[in-house]
Design an enzyme around this catalytic site. Structure first.
Site, short mmCIF file in Angstrom:
data_model
loop_
_atom_site.label_atom_id
_atom_site.label_comp_id
_atom_site.label_asym_id
_atom_site.label_seq_id
_atom_site.Cartn_x
_atom_site.Cartn_y
_atom_site.Cartn_z
N HIS A 105 -17.19 -36.48 11.53
CA HIS A 105 -16.86 -37.87 11.18
C HIS A 105 -15.51 -38.23 11.79
O HIS A 105 -14.61 -37.38 11.85
CB HIS A 105 -16.84 -38.01 9.65
CG HIS A 105 -16.82 -39.44 9.20
ND1 HIS A 105 -15.68 -40.21 9.28
CD2 HIS A 105 -17.78 -40.23 8.69
CE1 HIS A 105 -15.96 -41.42 8.84
NE2 HIS A 105 -17.23 -41.47 8.48
N GLU A 181 -21.20 -44.20 15.27
CA GLU A 181 -20.25 -44.95 14.46
C GLU A 181 -19.05 -45.33 15.31
O GLU A 181 -18.09 -44.53 15.45
CB GLU A 181 -19.76 -44.08 13.29
CG GLU A 181 -20.85 -43.58 12.39
CD GLU A 181 -20.31 -43.29 11.01
OE1 GLU A 181 -20.74 -43.99 10.07
OE2 GLU A 181 -19.45 -42.42 10.86
C1 PEP Z 1 -18.62 -44.11 7.23
O1 PEP Z 1 -18.13 -43.59 6.25
O2 PEP Z 1 -19.04 -43.41 8.13
C2 PEP Z 1 -18.68 -45.56 7.32
C3 PEP Z 1 -19.45 -46.10 8.24
O3 PEP Z 1 -17.94 -46.27 6.44
P1 PEP Z 1 -18.06 -47.87 6.16
O4 PEP Z 1 -19.50 -48.15 5.88
O5 PEP Z 1 -17.19 -48.08 4.97
O6 PEP Z 1 -17.58 -48.56 7.39
#
Ligand code: PEP
Length: 255
Positions: A105, A181
């Site tokens: 992450h 992400e």
């Molecule tokens: C995450 O924790 O990977 C994330 C996408 O957080 P958020 O949804 O708060 O942006």
């Protein structure tokens, strides 16, 4: 018809008490039961996993454990046992009922100094210990500003390093889930455009042979539909909006 989606709840370092964690866990398990067309994976902080695993065992005895519900860790160390202070290995998690592990992450990369090499060790250890890795990749804003091609180059590098040696043929790759992400979209309220996210999901699949790619970054009940209606995006990794059952319910209902 849109295919089955996987929704991952990443609680991060929340909530502060075990009692709150238990309430949220139970509520999330009920939501999964009410949404059998999705798979729901909950990733509480490591300290709550034992309690969560025990709740699932209890629910199973009462024949109330939804078959689409699973437990994940937010991180994993790459050794299963030894003189590694603070380490918790894949087999320890597996013994508690954990079946998934978020690895790499961007918050781990940023705050805990995780490199692609460390991510790779964790991916291989998770696979060896019976956990399905949910490997997170994503580009910073400066890279994305240069365009999608620049973002793809950045992601290709993360994928190549992170998955090195993790593919014994296609079997292991088939067990890896990738969460795309974009760093600038996490916790910022600024989501990626669903069409760009879908193009990147297609790119990740072509690059790796992985079949499940999730989108993560400020997903909420109002916008999740834009992502999951794409056949290229197999679900969402949700941070902030997974901490309140009513917000998470909207996400599940729109997936
Ligand atoms: C995450 O924790 O990977 C994330 C996408 O957080 P958020 O949804 O708060 O942006």
């Amino acid at each position: 018809m849109v295919s089955r989606k996987t929704i991952v709840a990443n609680w991060k370092e929340h909530p502060r008490t075990a009692a709150e964690a238990r309430r949220l866990f139970d509520a999330t398990m009920r939501l999964a039961a009410g949404s059998p067309h999705n798979d729901v994976i909950v990733c509480p902080p490591a300290i709550y996993l034992q309690g969560a695993g025990a709740r699932m065992a209890e629910a199973e005895k009462e024949k109330a454990l939804p078959s689409n519900f699973a437990l994940g860790a937010q991180d994993v160390f790459w050794e299963n046992e030894g003189a590694f202070t603070g380490g918790v290995g894949p087999k320890m998690f597996h013994g508690l009922g954990v079946r998934y592990a978020i690895i790499g992450h961007s918050e781990r990369r940023r705050w805990f100094g995780e490199t692609d090499e460390i991510v790779n060790k964790k991916i291989r250890a998770a696979l060896g210990g019976g956990l399905t890795p949910i490997m997170c990749i994503g580009e910073p804003r400066e890279v994305r500003k240069k365009g999608i091609a620049a973002a793809k180059r950045y992601l290709a590098r993360q994928l190549a390093y992170g998955l090195k040696g993790a593919s014994k043929g296609r079997a292991d790759r088939g067990r890896v889930v990738i969460a795309y992400e974009p760093i600038w979209a996490i916790g910022s309220g600024k989501n990626d455009n669903p069409l760009d996210a879908a193009a990147i999901a297609r790119f990740i699949k072509a690059e790796t042979g992985v079949t499940k790619v999730l989108y993560g970054g400020s997903v909420n009940g109002a916008d999740v539909g834009g992502y999951v209606q794409s056949e290229d995006i197999n679900g969402a990794l949700v941070g902030g909006a997974s901490l309140k059952a009513e917000d998470f319910k909207k996400i599940i209902n729109h997936s």
